[in-house]
Design a protein around this motif. Structure first.
Motif, PDB file in Angstrom:
ATOM      1  N   GLY A  40       0.820  -1.214   0.000  1.00 15.85           N
ATOM      2  CA  GLY A  40       0.000   0.000   0.000  1.00 15.85           C
ATOM      3  C   GLY A  40       0.849   1.257   0.000  1.00 15.85           C
ATOM      4  O   GLY A  40       0.606   2.199  -0.767  1.00 15.85           O
ATOM      5  N   ALA A  41       1.881   1.254   0.862  1.00 16.33           N
ATOM      6  CA  ALA A  41       2.740   2.435   0.968  1.00 16.33           C
ATOM      7  C   ALA A  41       3.520   2.672  -0.307  1.00 16.33           C
ATOM      8  O   ALA A  41       3.612   3.811  -0.801  1.00 16.33           O
ATOM      9  CB  ALA A  41       3.704   2.274   2.148  1.00 16.33           C
ATOM     10  N   ILE A  42       4.087   1.593  -0.877  1.00 16.42           N
ATOM     11  CA  ILE A  42       4.905   1.748  -2.080  1.00 16.42           C
ATOM     12  C   ILE A  42       4.046   2.131  -3.281  1.00 16.42           C
ATOM     13  O   ILE A  42       4.454   2.940  -4.118  1.00 16.42           O
ATOM     14  CB  ILE A  42       5.695   0.445  -2.353  1.00 16.42           C
ATOM     15  N   THR A  43       2.848   1.573  -3.374  1.00 17.57           N
ATOM     16  CA  THR A  43       1.948   1.961  -4.463  1.00 17.57           C
ATOM     17  C   THR A  43       1.602   3.440  -4.364  1.00 17.57           C
ATOM     18  O   THR A  43       1.586   4.161  -5.373  1.00 17.57           O
ATOM     19  CB  THR A  43       0.661   1.116  -4.425  1.00 17.57           C
ATOM     20  N   ASN A  44       1.343   3.902  -3.148  1.00 20.07           N
ATOM     21  CA  ASN A  44       1.050   5.331  -2.956  1.00 20.07           C
ATOM     22  C   ASN A  44       2.238   6.196  -3.348  1.00 20.07           C
ATOM     23  O   ASN A  44       2.081   7.243  -3.990  1.00 20.07           O
ATOM     24  CB  ASN A  44       0.671   5.600  -1.497  1.00 20.07           C
ATOM     25  N   LEU A  45       3.447   5.764  -2.956  1.00 23.45           N
ATOM     26  CA  LEU A  45       4.648   6.538  -3.297  1.00 23.45           C
ATOM     27  C   LEU A  45       4.869   6.565  -4.805  1.00 23.45           C
ATOM     28  O   LEU A  45       5.206   7.608  -5.376  1.00 23.45           O
ATOM     29  CB  LEU A  45       5.871   5.932  -2.607  1.00 23.45           C
ATOM     30  N   ARG A  46       4.675   5.415  -5.473  1.00 25.09           N
ATOM     31  CA  ARG A  46       4.875   5.357  -6.931  1.00 25.09           C
ATOM     32  C   ARG A  46       3.851   6.250  -7.637  1.00 25.09           C
ATOM     33  O   ARG A  46       4.191   6.989  -8.564  1.00 25.09           O
ATOM     34  CB  ARG A  46       4.761   3.915  -7.410  1.00 25.09           C
ATOM     35  N   ASN A  47       2.589   6.179  -7.191  1.00 24.96           N
ATOM     36  CA  ASN A  47       1.560   7.029  -7.792  1.00 24.96           C
ATOM     37  C   ASN A  47       1.851   8.506  -7.552  1.00 24.96           C
ATOM     38  O   ASN A  47       1.662   9.343  -8.439  1.00 24.96           O
ATOM     39  CB  ASN A  47       0.181   6.677  -7.219  1.00 24.96           C
ATOM     40  N   GLN A  48       2.331   8.798  -6.346  1.00 24.28           N
ATOM     41  CA  GLN A  48       2.654  10.188  -6.001  1.00 24.28           C
ATOM     42  C   GLN A  48       3.772  10.715  -6.894  1.00 24.28           C
ATOM     43  O   GLN A  48       3.691  11.836  -7.417  1.00 24.28           O
ATOM     44  CB  GLN A  48       3.070  10.257  -4.523  1.00 24.28           C
ATOM     45  N   LEU A  49       4.809   9.900  -7.102  1.00 25.82           N
ATOM     46  CA  LEU A  49       5.925  10.327  -7.946  1.00 25.82           C
ATOM     47  C   LEU A  49       5.480  10.462  -9.396  1.00 25.82           C
ATOM     48  O   LEU A  49       5.850  11.424 -10.088  1.00 25.82           O
ATOM     49  CB  LEU A  49       7.073   9.319  -7.841  1.00 25.82           C
TER      50      LEU A  49
ATOM     51  N   LEU B  50      14.307   8.013 -15.973  1.00 30.52           N
ATOM     52  CA  LEU B  50      13.036   8.262 -15.293  1.00 30.52           C
ATOM     53  C   LEU B  50      12.300   6.948 -15.030  1.00 30.52           C
ATOM     54  O   LEU B  50      11.654   6.789 -13.985  1.00 30.52           O
ATOM     55  CB  LEU B  50      12.164   9.200 -16.129  1.00 30.52           C
ATOM     56  N   MET B  51      12.408   5.997 -15.966  1.00 29.94           N
ATOM     57  CA  MET B  51      11.770   4.698 -15.772  1.00 29.94           C
ATOM     58  C   MET B  51      12.386   3.963 -14.583  1.00 29.94           C
ATOM     59  O   MET B  51      11.676   3.325 -13.797  1.00 29.94           O
ATOM     60  CB  MET B  51      11.901   3.866 -17.040  1.00 29.94           C
ATOM     61  N   VAL B  52      13.714   4.045 -14.434  1.00 29.73           N
ATOM     62  CA  VAL B  52      14.390   3.390 -13.312  1.00 29.73           C
ATOM     63  C   VAL B  52      13.924   4.000 -11.991  1.00 29.73           C
ATOM     64  O   VAL B  52      13.690   3.290 -11.001  1.00 29.73           O
ATOM     65  CB  VAL B  52      15.919   3.507 -13.453  1.00 29.73           C
ATOM     66  N   ARG B  53      13.758   5.305 -11.969  1.00 31.73           N
ATOM     67  CA  ARG B  53      13.312   5.976 -10.734  1.00 31.73           C
ATOM     68  C   ARG B  53      11.905   5.543 -10.337  1.00 31.73           C
ATOM     69  O   ARG B  53      11.602   5.388  -9.153  1.00 31.73           O
ATOM     70  CB  ARG B  53      13.373   7.493 -10.895  1.00 31.73           C
TER      71      ARG B  53
ATOM     72  N   MET C 219      22.042   2.248 -18.874  1.00 32.48           N
ATOM     73  CA  MET C 219      21.805   1.009 -19.617  1.00 32.48           C
ATOM     74  C   MET C 219      20.332   0.907 -20.024  1.00 32.48           C
ATOM     75  O   MET C 219      20.013   0.547 -21.169  1.00 32.48           O
ATOM     76  CB  MET C 219      22.204  -0.189 -18.749  1.00 32.48           C
ATOM     77  N   THR C 220      19.419   1.257 -19.110  1.00 31.99           N
ATOM     78  CA  THR C 220      17.986   1.224 -19.409  1.00 31.99           C
ATOM     79  C   THR C 220      17.648   2.223 -20.494  1.00 31.99           C
ATOM     80  O   THR C 220      16.823   1.948 -21.381  1.00 31.99           O
ATOM     81  CB  THR C 220      17.173   1.518 -18.140  1.00 31.99           C
ATOM     82  N   ASN C 221      18.275   3.388 -20.447  1.00 32.80           N
ATOM     83  CA  ASN C 221      18.010   4.412 -21.456  1.00 32.80           C
ATOM     84  C   ASN C 221      18.469   3.947 -22.840  1.00 32.80           C
ATOM     85  O   ASN C 221      17.791   4.164 -23.849  1.00 32.80           O
ATOM     86  CB  ASN C 221      18.710   5.715 -21.080  1.00 32.80           C
ATOM     87  N   GLN C 222      19.635   3.292 -22.896  1.00 35.32           N
ATOM     88  CA  GLN C 222      20.139   2.760 -24.166  1.00 35.32           C
ATOM     89  C   GLN C 222      19.179   1.692 -24.710  1.00 35.32           C
ATOM     90  O   GLN C 222      18.880   1.657 -25.904  1.00 35.32           O
ATOM     91  CB  GLN C 222      21.531   2.161 -23.968  1.00 35.32           C
TER      92      GLN C 222
END
Length: 596
Positions: A104-113, A133-136, A212-215
């Motif tokens: 619940g907490a992590i979902t809220n943080l991800r949605n908030q970001l 940005l995807m990695v973050r 690496m993710t960006n590439q």
């Protein structure tokens, strides 16, 4: 040509503290305090169970075995199993509710970001890497989840046990308790030494993972270009270099962890060795029973457990701290294009739009270099219900004018008015809802045709979808598909032709029913035949609307009510097609050059 503004997305370590990280993460958890309270109570009970277990061992060794009492043995073993069963039930409750709280907490943080991220200004995304940005939003948020794990909160329960057990072992034998306590500062010293090293190595690993993710993201979105120019080996070499950099950084972090863990383990066994040595001497002197020594060793393990757990969690803490720094570096940014106090809704246009001595420069990548104006002292009107066309060479400033009209950027000087109301006095959402833009860069989402036409107008009915599809001259194509409006278009509309994508974009703009229509070289990427078929759809879109058209092919704007010629960021000529051809100026040169 646009110059993306300079922006450093890398985390700023200054001011990023462990306490700040815990406050940030648990601030979300405390929105549902009852779950946290349940977990703390359960963990406290589990700590008491941990305290009881060594007592069973001591009783069996000191009483049951000397008495050879089977009845006592059955009772003690039964109580032991009951204690373990109760402990298991409470462990299940703790693990389950910890998962509920953590997710619940992590979902809220991800949605908030995510919600915060998409509200940042356009220039932020021009200077940011998509992969980073995807990695973050994924890995960095997941790292913070480790702070709300069962291991993390069990550390809280272990602290309660540590305090109680420490008092108990001093009561039983203060000499051994004092001797083993001397090892605790050694563990904290090792933790302090390796804390910074591990954090820095994981920070570098996180940065290289983002590169690496960006590439990878660039490769997947540009695969046709790569195949067309046979650059598979070049791109593979680039990815290999970044992957190896990431590998080296992770190995460096692993090396630090590999040194750190055995050191902590050695110090723990040093404490155990001290107890074994001193405890055996006390048994020789009959100052301690064998059962008490065995129990004492168990209690030493319980004392070392929270310290050992903290040392094992140090690795997670340092990774989480790096991720926290990368997240707050985003959330510390403030969008500059926001609603001003007292902003009003978009007016019902009656007179039109006015650019009044507008000057604008894109931020430079080089802070010390002068900022060349994209447009300079531009003044013109877009009359209500009329079509105004912008023409000029690429890079002259035409697209900049449309960006300013949609307030993707704020002007440096001058003002833009809508029926006399300054653009920055209009609510941003209301402004953009009343401007429909169709450009040569067509944005198609991965979904159905219906999803794409309805995008931005989610409440549209099926009848409205077919109505705008007909006006966009794409209804016959859709009806010929097996699933019609429910047909999947593929990622970036890969299953559609350029003309079909463009007509879907026009249908989307028609459904939006905005007061102002902007066509930014909407047919520039199409062949002549496709352009002719789409022209009728564009005319339907512009009918009875105030329109601004950026034209690449000048033959498409003969009937414009007003043509503005843009060169080097300035309006150099204005008039109708006939008037400008009679002037024998810059417009006539552009027009004749296209038909030579």
């Amino acid at each position: 040509m646009k110059q993306a503004p300079s922006h450093d997305n890398e985390e700023v370590q200054g001011g990023v503290t462990m306490m700040g990280m815990f406050k940030f993460v648990f601030g979300t958890v405390l929105k549902r305090p009852w779950i946290l309270i349940v977990n703390v109570v359960v963990l406290t009970v589990l700590s008491l169970m941990d305290f009881l277990l060594p007592q069973f061992n001591q009783y069996i060794i000191d009483h049951v075995i000397p008495n050879k009492s089977t009845a006592q043995l059955v009772i003690v073993v039964g109580l032991l199993l009951l204690t373990v069963t109760i402990s298991g039930i409470f462990t299940y409750v703790s693990t389950y509710y910890m998962g509920v709280m953590s997710q619940g907490a992590i979902t809220n943080l991800r949605n908030q970001l995510y919600q915060y991220l998409i509200r940042l200004d356009t220039h932020f995304f021009e200077s940011s890497k998509t992969g980073d940005l995807m990695v973050r939003l994924t890995s960095d948020i997941n790292n913070l989840q480790n702070l709300i794990s069962p291991n993390m909160l069990s550390l809280i329960g272990s602290i309660f046990t540590f305090i109680g057990v420490l008092g108990f072992v001093f009561f039983v034998n203060w000499e051994m308790a004092l001797a083993v306590s001397l090892t605790f500062p050694l563990i904290f010293l090792v933790v302090r030494i390796f804390r910074t090293r591990i954090r820095e190595s994981y920070r570098k690993a996180r940065q290289s993972q983002a590169l690496m993710t960006n590439q990878l993201q660039n490769t997947l979105t540009q695969i046709q270009l790569i195949k067309s120019y046979t650059t598979e080996d070049l791109e593979s070499s680039r990815f290999d270099k970044l992957a190896n950099m990431n590998k080296d950084n992770i190995i460096e972090a692993t090396k630090n962890q590999a040194i750190f863990s055995p050191l902590v383990t050695f110090i723990e066994y040093l404490g155990t060795a001290i107890v074994l040595f001193l405890g055996t001497l006390f048994v020789f002197k009959n100052q301690l029973t064998v059962g008490q020594l065995v129990a004492y060793l168990s209690y030493v393990g319980i004392l070392q457990s929270p310290i050992s757990a903290f040392s094992r969690l140090l690795n997670q803490f340092q990774q989480s701290l790096v991720s926290y720094g990368r997240i707050v570096s985003i959330m510390g940014l403030k969008p500059s294009i926001v609603d001003e106090k007292g902003a009003v809704a978009f007016p019902q246009i009656k007179s039109g739009v006015k650019f009044d001595h507008v000057t604008f420069s894109y931020a430079s990548d080089e802070p010390q270099s002068p900022h060349k104006s994209a447009i300079q002292d531009v003044t013109f009107d877009i009359p209500f219900g009329k079509t105004t066309a912008l023409v000029g060479h690429s890079g002259a400033g035409k697209s900049t004018i449309t960006d300013l009209l949609d307030r993707l950027y704020d002007v440096n000087s001058g003002q833009i008015y809508f029926d006399g109301i300054p653009i920055n006095h209009i609510k941003l959402k209301s402004l953009r809802q009343n401007i429909a833009i169709v450009s040569q860069d067509i944005f198609i989402i991965d979904g159905t045709i219906s999803d794409n036409i309805r995008y931005g107008t989610p409440g549209a009915t099926e009848d409205q979808l077919w109505e705008v599809a007909k006006l966009a001259d794409i209804d016959d194509f859709i009806k010929g598909l097996p699933n019609q409006m429910k047909t999947q278009v593929g990622e970036r509309g890969i299953r559609l032709s350029g003309g079909q994508k463009q007509r879907i974009a026009i249908a989307r703009a028609l459904l939006k029913d905005a007061q102002i229509v902007v066509l930014d070289e909407a047919t520039a990427s199409l062949d002549n035949e496709s352009e002719k078929t789409i022209q009728h759809a564009l005319e339907n879109l512009m009918e009875q609307r105030t329109s601004l058209v950026i034209a690449h092919r000048l033959s498409t704007i003969h009937n414009a009510d007003q043509i503005l010629v843009v060169d080097d960021g300035k309006i150099v000529e204005r008039g109708t097609h006939a008037e400008l051809m009679n002037e024998d100026g810059y417009y006539k040169q552009l027009y004749e050059a296209q038909f030579e």
